[in-house]
Scaffold this motif. Structure first.
Motif: not given
Length: 420
Positions: A288-291, A341-344, A408-409, A411-415
């Protein structure tokens, strides 16, 4: 203190992303600028060469057959690497076949082969994008995007500038394309040794599921349409600023050689540096912060061209500054956009969803040209670049509005990776 951030670049997955980025970029110029040079040397007229620009259409429509890639895995090298290998072998053979023809005497066959190269290349892009999304861990996505862009740009230099140098007195065009075919065949070795994604996903059971399930899954998400608007809008201001930049600089009195040197040297170095810097900062800041910050920098650096317009007369230092700043911020923004895009993408439909999302992300780059022309006529160059910065603001507001979703994207991908 930065060693932990640089360490992400030191593994097989990142290396595979870079080398496959090279494989992805290598065929592009062979159906574009390099092909045009060959056709020109062969004595074809400008109208015929103009028609040959259409051979690249498969890159625009690759999402149409991406469901086939998700649905039908190859019998070897896993779900993704098998398709990459088939695409690379097909590319090497097609480029080699083209190298044996004279475009003037075999024009129709030559055009068909060029379309086939673009088709196999677009297919390879679909699978490499899916593979990269699946093989990289979430914290590696920024680094993977950066090295992928680096490999892609190096390949474009190889099949573009280096191919032109080879064909200018060292080799014939036929021999030059044969060298490119050999390089493409060599990429198959990279595919063999590339690591297999740890997450093994069952492919769709039917073609209908492969076509419709990715859309159903994506649009079942809360705020799906707003996410699509973000994908389109995030780089839109950047696209407007860059759409007529060469024409602008010519109007400002810069020579073609100076513009070419500025883009090929300062622009390329700044883009690559921005990609790697963006990857490192993403590890520290998160998606988020990077975007948000990279998007602000993209908008702000568009004003470098405004400075050139206000200055009025050619200034080499100002030109180098503007191009370097814009490409540095653009490289950072591209890294964050690719990570988004990868996270989506849902792992069940990576190829189809990434192909669709990347097509939408390129909307601005492809279609803002006509609107840019009208804006320049209405506003003048200086105000046009101010407008391009303003056009970036809705995308930034969408990033802020979707803060919770983006976090959330992340966090969820890391989890999901931690559960493997």
């Amino acid at each position: 203190m930065f060693s932990k951030y640089f360490a992400v670049f030191n593994n097989r997955r990142i290396c595979a992303a870079m080398l496959l980025g090279f494989a992805s970029g290598l065929p592009l110029a062979l159906t574009g600028s390099t092909l045009q040079a060959w056709l020109s040397d062969a004595g074809l007229d400008i109208k015929t060469i103009g028609w040959f620009t259409l051979v690249g259409q498969p890159y625009t429509w690759k999402f149409l057959w991406s469901p086939l890639v998700d649905r039908f895995p190859m019998p070897l090298l896993g779900r993704r690497r098998g398709w990459i290998l088939v695409s690379q072998i097909a590319l090497a053979l097609t480029i080699a076949t083209m190298s044996g023809l004279d475009p003037k005497t075999h024009l129709a066959t030559f055009a068909l082969l060029a379309v086939m190269i673009a088709f196999f290349s677009a297919t390879q892009d679909v699978v490499i994008d899916a593979y990269r999304t699946e093989v990289l861990q979430p914290e590696e996505r920024g680094a993977g995007a950066a090295v992928g862009v680096f490999g892609y740009r190096m390949a474009m230099l190889t099949s573009g500038a280096i191919a032109l140098i080879l064909a200018d007195g060292y080799l014939t065009w036929e021999q030059t394309y044969l060298v490119m075919a050999a390089l493409m065949g060599g990429m198959a070795l990279i595919t063999f040794i590339a690591p297999e994604p740890r997450l093994q996903i069952r492919p769709p059971r039917t073609l209908s599921e492969a076509v419709f399930a990715p859309l159903q899954e994506f649009f079942s998400r809360k705020g799906a349409w707003i996410l699509l608007a973000l994908v389109i809008g995030y780089k839109l201001g950047d696209a407007f600023a860059g759409s007529l930049s060469t024409k602008f600089l010519l109007d400002m009195g810069y020579s073609k050689s100076i513009i070419g040197q500025a883009y090929k040297v300062f622009g390329l170095v700044a883009t690559l540096l921005g990609g790697f810097l963006g990857a490192i900062l993403m590890l520290r800041w998160g998606l988020f912060r990077s975007l948000l910050i990279f998007g602000l920098l993209q908008a702000f650096t568009n004003l470098g061209y405004w400075l050139i317009a206000v200055h009025g007369s050619p200034d080499i230092g100002l030109l180098m500054f503007a191009i370097s700043a814009e490409n540095l911020a653009g490289g950072m923004g591209t890294t964050a956009a690719v990570a988004l895009l990868m996270s989506l993408c849902n792992p069940n439909f990576t190829a189809t969803q990434y192909a669709l999302l990347s097509a939408l992300a390129s909307f601005g780059r492809v279609y803002v040209g006509p609107a840019s022309g009208y804006l320049v006529v209405s506003l003048g160059w200086a105000n046009f670049f101010v407008a391009s910065a303003i056009i970036a603001i809705p995308g930034l507001l969408l990033v802020w509005w979707l803060r919770q979703t983006i976090e959330q994207l992340d966090q969820s991908t890391n989890e999901s990776q931690a559960d493997l």
